[in-house]
Design a protein around this motif. Structure first.
Motif, PDB file in Angstrom:
ATOM      1  N   VAL A  86     109.401  72.245 -21.643  1.00 22.61           N
ATOM      2  CA  VAL A  86     110.226  73.216 -22.371  1.00 22.61           C
ATOM      3  C   VAL A  86     110.300  72.848 -23.845  1.00 22.61           C
ATOM      4  O   VAL A  86     110.084  73.693 -24.735  1.00 22.61           O
ATOM      5  CB  VAL A  86     111.643  73.292 -21.769  1.00 22.61           C
ATOM      6  N   MET A  87     110.585  71.576 -24.140  1.00 18.83           N
ATOM      7  CA  MET A  87     110.696  71.151 -25.528  1.00 18.83           C
ATOM      8  C   MET A  87     109.349  71.243 -26.239  1.00 18.83           C
ATOM      9  O   MET A  87     109.282  71.584 -27.433  1.00 18.83           O
ATOM     10  CB  MET A  87     111.223  69.715 -25.595  1.00 18.83           C
ATOM     11  N   ASN A  88     108.263  70.965 -25.516  1.00 18.75           N
ATOM     12  CA  ASN A  88     106.937  71.078 -26.108  1.00 18.75           C
ATOM     13  C   ASN A  88     106.671  72.494 -26.579  1.00 18.75           C
ATOM     14  O   ASN A  88     106.153  72.725 -27.679  1.00 18.75           O
ATOM     15  CB  ASN A  88     105.899  70.633 -25.057  1.00 18.75           C
ATOM     16  N   LYS A  89     107.019  73.480 -25.758  1.00 17.21           N
ATOM     17  CA  LYS A  89     106.772  74.868 -26.140  1.00 17.21           C
ATOM     18  C   LYS A  89     107.673  75.312 -27.288  1.00 17.21           C
ATOM     19  O   LYS A  89     107.286  76.116 -28.126  1.00 17.21           O
ATOM     20  CB  LYS A  89     106.953  75.794 -24.933  1.00 17.21           C
ATOM     21  N   ILE A  90     108.874  74.801 -27.329  1.00 13.72           N
ATOM     22  CA  ILE A  90     109.756  75.106 -28.467  1.00 13.72           C
ATOM     23  C   ILE A  90     109.155  74.535 -29.747  1.00 13.72           C
ATOM     24  O   ILE A  90     109.126  75.199 -30.790  1.00 13.72           O
ATOM     25  CB  ILE A  90     111.177  74.551 -28.215  1.00 13.72           C
ATOM     26  N   PHE A  91     108.653  73.295 -29.680  1.00 16.36           N
ATOM     27  CA  PHE A  91     107.964  72.702 -30.833  1.00 16.36           C
ATOM     28  C   PHE A  91     106.784  73.580 -31.256  1.00 16.36           C
ATOM     29  O   PHE A  91     106.561  73.826 -32.451  1.00 16.36           O
ATOM     30  CB  PHE A  91     107.451  71.297 -30.491  1.00 16.36           C
ATOM     31  N   THR A  92     106.013  74.055 -30.266  1.00 15.68           N
ATOM     32  CA  THR A  92     104.824  74.860 -30.559  1.00 15.68           C
ATOM     33  C   THR A  92     105.198  76.173 -31.223  1.00 15.68           C
ATOM     34  O   THR A  92     104.541  76.611 -32.179  1.00 15.68           O
ATOM     35  CB  THR A  92     104.035  75.125 -29.266  1.00 15.68           C
ATOM     36  N   LYS A 241      98.381  84.276 -31.285  1.00 17.72           N
ATOM     37  CA  LYS A 241      98.036  84.120 -29.876  1.00 17.72           C
ATOM     38  C   LYS A 241      98.769  82.926 -29.267  1.00 17.72           C
ATOM     39  O   LYS A 241      99.333  83.023 -28.173  1.00 17.72           O
ATOM     40  CB  LYS A 241      96.526  83.940 -29.726  1.00 17.72           C
ATOM     41  N   ILE A 242      98.739  81.789 -29.979  1.00 17.66           N
ATOM     42  CA  ILE A 242      99.404  80.589 -29.455  1.00 17.66           C
ATOM     43  C   ILE A 242     100.912  80.801 -29.388  1.00 17.66           C
ATOM     44  O   ILE A 242     101.572  80.367 -28.435  1.00 17.66           O
ATOM     45  CB  ILE A 242      99.065  79.361 -30.319  1.00 17.66           C
ATOM     46  N   SER A 243     101.468  81.492 -30.384  1.00 19.20           N
ATOM     47  CA  SER A 243     102.903  81.767 -30.377  1.00 19.20           C
ATOM     48  C   SER A 243     103.281  82.655 -29.198  1.00 19.20           C
ATOM     49  O   SER A 243     104.296  82.424 -28.531  1.00 19.20           O
ATOM     50  CB  SER A 243     103.315  82.436 -31.697  1.00 19.20           C
ATOM     51  N   GLY A 244     102.462  83.687 -28.929  1.00 17.81           N
ATOM     52  CA  GLY A 244     102.729  84.549 -27.778  1.00 17.81           C
ATOM     53  C   GLY A 244     102.647  83.787 -26.474  1.00 17.81           C
ATOM     54  O   GLY A 244     103.474  83.977 -25.568  1.00 17.81           O
ATOM     55  N   LEU A 245     101.646  82.905 -26.363  1.00 14.47           N
ATOM     56  CA  LEU A 245     101.529  82.056 -25.179  1.00 14.47           C
ATOM     57  C   LEU A 245     102.759  81.164 -25.022  1.00 14.47           C
ATOM     58  O   LEU A 245     103.349  81.064 -23.941  1.00 14.47           O
ATOM     59  CB  LEU A 245     100.280  81.179 -25.288  1.00 14.47           C
ATOM     60  N   ALA A 246     103.137  80.505 -26.123  1.00 14.26           N
ATOM     61  CA  ALA A 246     104.206  79.506 -26.064  1.00 14.26           C
ATOM     62  C   ALA A 246     105.570  80.130 -25.790  1.00 14.26           C
ATOM     63  O   ALA A 246     106.423  79.495 -25.169  1.00 14.26           O
ATOM     64  CB  ALA A 246     104.242  78.714 -27.369  1.00 14.26           C
ATOM     65  N   THR A 247     105.792  81.362 -26.252  1.00 13.95           N
ATOM     66  CA  THR A 247     107.118  81.988 -26.084  1.00 13.95           C
ATOM     67  C   THR A 247     107.439  82.200 -24.616  1.00 13.95           C
ATOM     68  O   THR A 247     108.481  81.746 -24.117  1.00 13.95           O
ATOM     69  CB  THR A 247     107.169  83.319 -26.842  1.00 13.95           C
ATOM     70  N   LYS A 286      98.240  68.429 -27.017  1.00 14.71           N
ATOM     71  CA  LYS A 286      97.273  68.800 -25.990  1.00 14.71           C
ATOM     72  C   LYS A 286      97.018  70.309 -25.995  1.00 14.71           C
ATOM     73  O   LYS A 286      95.868  70.755 -25.927  1.00 14.71           O
ATOM     74  CB  LYS A 286      97.805  68.359 -24.629  1.00 14.71           C
ATOM     75  N   THR A 287      98.072  71.103 -26.104  1.00 16.17           N
ATOM     76  CA  THR A 287      97.924  72.561 -26.096  1.00 16.17           C
ATOM     77  C   THR A 287      97.122  73.048 -27.289  1.00 16.17           C
ATOM     78  O   THR A 287      96.156  73.810 -27.150  1.00 16.17           O
ATOM     79  CB  THR A 287      99.308  73.233 -26.103  1.00 16.17           C
TER      80      THR A 287
END
Length: 504
Positions: A86-92, A241-247, A286-287
């Motif tokens: 969860v925190m990784n995706k928030i960072f992303t 694209k990465i932002s849409g994935l991460a959200t 990694k992502t």
């Protein structure tokens, strides 16, 4: 042909662009690593940068499971397993939106939240979240080296999925290599567990193995979806694209995390420490590195990198103090065997590839008269940042992409018009250098292209020497695909010339 660095607002590599109309220079962010301008101007430097990215990817894939191992206390993960995800995706999300603001201003920021981006890549992100959840579940029960080796089964599962979903067949050699690789992986796991004092297959946690195999299935399915839509939406900036994935990835991971009894009883950050923070940051690296590797190289080289990570993990566990693993020659040789089999599979010819290459080398040259040549390319190629020429010839050209000679002196890669076989679009294989005056700041702005002079032609002719690939739908045409076509055309041309020399 020259690749335009100003085609679209694309992130993560800073490039200088010139605004000819305003007489000033600013920096823009490119999604490509190395940038298309670097690939056009300095191919050797671009190759070194790609190698550096590949090495970096291997290290991230190796150290990520090792960090998860180090975050354990007495062999157990004390923190809630999904909280680092969860925190990784928030960072992303924060990182990608910051880059969008830096590279594209408010317009770039809006692209990250457009409905089309969220609908397509958000769905993929939700499936990826399930894969991360399964990864953490498996890593809590298995060691990093065993986890990485089991992950290599993705080659076999991917081959089956491609056969089922896309009809892509494997050659007999490839199936034999895949089966041999499966046996080698099984031997590695059994011997590695036995060297640590386990009892062979009986010492492997069944639930951990099941989680890894489910993770592989989800990862392979996401890879198919990602490849499809990353190419279909080539006009969309990578940070969007990465932002849409991460959200949606973050939202799905948060939902799964909130359902964990440990989070409900002890709180979200219970048992977090500095090593847990490093795990979350490792997920972020990694992502993003995976996305860039797929953009710069391809999924096959990604699988090679993941296989090589197995060796890095084992060597690190043996050489680094405090990890408590002794060197076992049998385990090391089995790990090398796994990597060798992966490499053999990846370099083995696909079904019909050898026949097609042979036909391309020995196909007779088709010489046709050049009727007209326009130095300005089509709007589609201009919008994706590729400098081309359009021409009309007296006879019909072969369908798809071909390589040949323009005027008898200029090596070219051509794409025949799907509805008018007498017309085609040409890219020069020589890659003329990109000058600052030719680089436009905004997407689709090619005022200088109109004034570009056509190359000198000793003869008004176009010679088709061989086939590169079959035609693609318009929506799948991208700058990366054009660069791949150019590289394949160069390879075919070099092979044809070498074959002609050997024949004499």
């Amino acid at each position: 042909m020259s690749a335009r660095t100003g085609a679209g607002k694309l992130p993560l590599v800073l490039e200088e662009v010139s605004e000819a109309s305003m007489g000033k220079t600013r920096r823009r962010i490119s999604a490509y690593f190395p940038s298309r301008a670097t690939r056009a101007q300095a191919p050797q430097r671009a190759a070194i940068l790609k190698l550096g990215l590949f090495v970096f990817f291997i290290l991230t894939r190796a150290f990520h499971p090792m960090l998860i191992d180090l975050s354990k206390h007495d062999g157990k993960i004390l923190y809630a397993k999904n909280t680092p995800v969860v925190m990784n995706k928030i960072f992303t999300i924060v990182l990608m939106n910051s880059l969008a603001l830096l590279g594209g201003g408010l317009d770039g920021l809006r692209l990250c939240w457009q409905p089309r981006c969220m609908a397509v890549f958000g769905l993929i992100g939700t499936i990826y979240a399930l894969g991360d959840f399964l990864e953490m579940q498996s890593m809590s029960k298995l060691g990093g080296g065993v986890y990485q080796v089991l992950l290599q089964t993705k080659l076999l599962i991917t081959a089956l999925m491609l056969w089922w979903l896309k009809g892509s067949k494997q050659s007999s050699l490839q199936w034999h290599v895949l089966f041999s690789m499966f046996l080698a992986m099984s031997c590695f796991v059994l011997v590695d567990q036995g060297s640590d004092g386990g009892s062979g297959a009986g010492s492997l946690p069944l639930m951990g193995v099941m989680c890894v195999m489910l993770k592989v299935a989800v990862s392979c399915y996401c890879a198919v979806l990602s490849e499809k839509y990353l190419k279909a939406f080539s006009d969309m900036p990578l940070y969007a694209k990465i932002s849409g994935l991460a959200t949606t990835w973050a939202m799905a991971s948060l939902l799964m995390s909130s359902m964990e009894p440990q989070v409900q009883q002890e709180g979200f950050f219970a048992h977090w420490d500095g090593m847990t923070c490093l795990v979350a940051l490792s997920f972020t690296v990694k992502t993003i590195s995976t996305m860039y590797l797929l953009q710069a190289l391809d999924s096959l080289q990604k699988n090679i990198g993941e296989a090589l990570a197995v060796i890095v993990i084992y060597v690190s566990q043996v050489t680094l103090p405090g990890l408590g693993k002794s060197f076992e020659l049998s385990v090391f040789l089995l790990a090398v065997l796994v990597v060798g089999l992966v490499k053999t599979y990846l370099i083995s010819p696909k079904v019909g590839a050898a026949k097609a290459k042979k036909q391309s080398l020995h196909a007779p040259a088709q010489d046709t008269k050049l009727v007209s040549l326009n130095s300005r390319g089509t709007a589609l190629m201009q919008n994706i940042g590729i400098d081309t020429m359009t021409c009309e010839v007296a006879e019909a050209l072969p369908s798809g992409v071909f390589y040949g000679m323009l005027g008898g002196v200029h090596p070219v890669c051509g794409n025949t018009h799907p509805s008018s076989p007498n017309h085609c679009e040409l890219m020069l294989l020589s890659h003329p250098p990109v000058t600052p005056g030719d680089i436009e700041a905004s997407k689709g702005c090619f005022d200088n292209a109109a004034a570009k002079a056509a190359p000198f032609l000793p003869s008004q002719s176009l010679t088709v020497l061989g086939h590169v690939r079959d035609p693609l739908p318009r929506e799948k045409v991208s700058a990366d695909q054009c660069m791949k076509d150019l590289e394949q055309a160069r390879t075919h041309l070099q092979s044809r010339c070498a074959a002609a020399v050997n024949a004499t």
